[in-house]
Design an enzyme around this catalytic site. Structure first.
Site, PDB file in Angstrom:
ATOM      1  N   VAL B  86       0.866  -1.171   0.000  1.00 23.82           N
ATOM      2  CA  VAL B  86       0.000   0.000   0.000  1.00 23.82           C
ATOM      3  C   VAL B  86       0.905   1.223   0.000  1.00 23.82           C
ATOM      4  O   VAL B  86       1.697   1.413   0.922  1.00 23.82           O
ATOM      5  CB  VAL B  86      -0.930   0.021   1.230  1.00 23.82           C
ATOM      6  CG1 VAL B  86      -1.777   1.275   1.228  1.00 23.82           C
ATOM      7  CG2 VAL B  86      -1.800  -1.220   1.248  1.00 23.82           C
ATOM      8  N   GLU B 177      18.320  -9.039  23.776  1.00 27.77           N
ATOM      9  CA  GLU B 177      18.010 -10.436  23.424  1.00 27.77           C
ATOM     10  C   GLU B 177      18.983 -10.977  22.381  1.00 27.77           C
ATOM     11  O   GLU B 177      19.443 -12.109  22.466  1.00 27.77           O
ATOM     12  CB  GLU B 177      16.567 -10.536  22.925  1.00 27.77           C
ATOM     13  CG  GLU B 177      15.557 -10.401  24.066  1.00 27.77           C
ATOM     14  CD  GLU B 177      14.145 -10.067  23.591  1.00 27.77           C
ATOM     15  OE1 GLU B 177      13.248 -10.025  24.462  1.00 27.77           O
ATOM     16  OE2 GLU B 177      13.943  -9.837  22.385  1.00 27.77           O
TER      17      GLU B 177
END
Lengths: 435, 435
Positions: B86, B177
């Site tokens: 889009v 992480e």
């Protein structure tokens, strides 16, 4: 970069090109032997090929059928591994030429398997999809899903039909499994995923040049598999060859034409032989001729096992079939023979023990030949599942594959219908939408 | 191709751009309501982003964190889906401009999430690796493994060191992480996979611009996470920014330089806002300003939720944090409000209920803030695991992910260290070795 990979020269160096069924078995059987093994492969993992068709149709994660080679051999001290392409061998100098330099060997085993064979038909090769590696299976998965999405938005009827026609070429085990899998997708999964598509517009074709499917198996297996596929809605055409395919229309040998964007080629294989061997040692199908000890004809220190090798005997005038059990058994025998060669002992001839063959045909059917026993149907499916699971390297993958299968079985569902990387033939570059 | 997607015009058409946490929750909450939902996404699946770092370090299959959108909504009759980019919105005509044509809407919800923010630094963007999508995580995985393989064959000491230095930029949850995961790989897995590498040559760095890691969490979480990482061997540098990176040497703001081929960028995000909105509605960080009903400022029929939206209030002068629970809660609230808007009823302001935050730090540690409760260590890890599992869409993926985690936990092993598609920055085309 040019680099001589250096090793302690106490033990003979055995270079194994290819981490497939044969190469892995051979290397494993040489554990604790007084040799230095160096395995070379263009991938850092082994591909469990029998289940590639499940990855291509979104029934299995790609990672479930890929086994990192370093991990398989992490506890084997005499084993070393390098990721590289191997381009050629120079027997006179006893080296292989690779992308990471020249590597010398004392013994060389070619275990490179087979590539897809398009029989020289370049246009067909360009426009159809092969399925011998994981990236190819993933490209196939993307293409199938992309074409379904596209079928929703095109207005031209002919173009829509061609996006929804799937033509599988080659009625061997791979073609049978692939077409059966597509038929299942059409029947059990796509109606829910694509409620706006008229599912009857989706057609699956299987084209086979001989007069029966699964020609290498028994007549019973051949006819049952055809029956199963036709019951599942596959249009099976035998005694037909593909004359041409230009990306839009496939022309068959009886003049028939099918509008299709989806041609899946599983109609032939050829050996992935290395350059540098004398041409007279290469047989039909690009396989290298070996003797009963898997030694390459005319060579003393070069051997070949598996799909790439052709052991020409009375019973096997074209070599053994290109199946996993052959490669594994040849690997086992060669491990013993290599040691015998080194010790100047008499080697033992290879004898193939055919434990039978099987092919799946859809969600819960398979055809199995074991010796004189033949059976089909749901029981065959459980046998097939058990055998494949047991041969999977590594417990974790067995479990993940098992979970996927059980889920698929009980839910009629395909879990991983994902377009991770958009497939684009025209440029073969990363499509900007593939971010 | 130009195509107006046509629908029955009985019910208002709600176009949702983006199948992330917010878009999915919104669409689900509108089940059985008298609306026609059309969801658009560039992928045909939802990406479970919190676990991307596990895919990048070979601990999880990519497919386990990808959820086909058609499958999620297969039982929702008022839901339609199209894969497309889009590009822009035209509020005056109430259409969005997409790669499959112009699509008209009655109500538009922008739920496009966020992209990686390189703060305009083009050279850094070119040479470092982002990790916001599955293809990016897979490229990262390939690059890490390829560089380890290459380190085995290079002779130049500096080049070898640069292949084995891993620099993570950004000390938020993602950076923590990722660096923790790399440190684990180094300690528990790579010694077995690469016995010829001196594992001490592998270095993991974490660079953070502020004075603490996990700035959005409590001081306890910040200091504990730093302690955990340093115990695991990560070199944590705070109060340092990246000045430049040319693919070989990264320059830090204190003048220090690190030779590295591996820069993992997780230092910022920006909203993935659509073109076509007035510039005054775009706030800092490329987020679109919305009111307390998530309606875009100055617009009557355009809304925005999740990372891409900034609800400026006294408590949230920069909008809400870009985390999943915000997107999900906004989606829930907007579903109710859309119906109220349609019926000319009074909508209800959004109120974020902060259920806490957590970040993993390695194999069995996490830091968790819930309200006033703070805890760390192994218990926190189980909480984190439980919460992530419960939020996974689909039972099958929960099970596969769970199997992977349990295996990883008990075997100190990373299951899926695979280079499926070779990553090549120079050409960004399929490397011939990637077959």
């Amino acid at each position: 970069m040019e680099q001589q990979t250096t090793y302690s020269s106490k033990f003979p160096r055995i270079v194994i090109v290819g981490g497939g069924f044969g190469g892995i078995e051979l290397a494993k059987r040489l554990k604790n032997k007084e040799v230095d093994i160096l395995m070379l492969d263009r991938h850092n993992y082994h591909t469990f090929q029998p289940l590639l068709y499940q990855v291509a149709t979104g029934g299995l994660e790609a990672d479930s059928i890929a086994f990192p080679l370093r991990k398989i051999f992490k506890n084997q001290n005499n084993f070393t591994f390098r990721v590289t392409n191997v381009d050629a061998v120079d027997p006179s100098r006893k080296v292989v030429i690779t992308s990471i330099g020249e590597i010398s060997y004392d013994y060389l085993i070619i275990a490179t398997g087979s590539d897809t064979n398009f029989f020289g038909q370049k246009e067909i090769e360009h426009f159809s999809m092969a399925m011998k590696t994981i990236p190819e299976a993933l490209n196939l998965r993307s293409m199938i899903l992309q074409n379904l999405e596209e079928a929703l938005v095109v207005t031209d009827i002919v173009e829509k039909r061609s996006l929804l026609n799937f033509v599988v070429v080659g009625g061997g085990p791979t073609g049978v499994e692939l077409s059966g899998s597509l038929a299942e997708l059409k029947k059990h999964v796509l109606p829910k995923d694509y409620p706006e598509l008229s599912i009857e517009d989706i057609n699956v074709y299987l084209i086979e040049g001989s007069d029966e499917l699964l020609g290498v198996m028994s007549d019973q297996a051949s006819s049952k598999s055809r029956l199963f596929l036709e019951e599942m809605g596959v249009n099976v055409y035998t005694n037909l060859r593909v004359e041409a395919y230009d990306g839009n229309v496939i022309k068959l040998s009886d003049g028939r034409e099918i509008h299709t964007k989806n041609v899946l080629w599983s109609a032939g294989v050829k050996g992935a032989v290395l350059e540098g061997l004398p041409p007279e040692t290469i047989a039909r199908g690009n396989r290298v001729i070996v003797d009963e000890f898997n030694r390459v004809e005319g060579q003393e220190y070069i051997f070949a096992i598996g799909d790439v090798a052709a052991q020409i005997t009375e019973e096997t005038p074209n070599g053994h079939p290109g199946v996993a059990p052959v490669a594994i058994q040849q690997g086992t025998q060669l491990a013993k023979n290599i040691i015998r060669f080194m010790n100047n002992e008499q080697p033992e001839a290879f004898k193939y023990f055919d434990k039978g063959s099987m092919a799946t045909v859809g969600r819960n059917k398979a055809v199995v030949d074991i010796g004189k026993i033949r059976f089909q149907g749901i029981f065959a499916w459980f046998v097939w599942m058990f055998v494949h699971l047991m041969s999977l390297v590594g417990f974790r993958n067995k479990l993940v594959t098992f979970v996927n299968w059980v889920w698929s079985y009980f839910s009629y569902d395909r879990g991983t219908r994902l377009i991770i990387r958009r497939f684009s033939r025209e440029s073969m570059t990363e499509d900007p939408m593939a971010k």
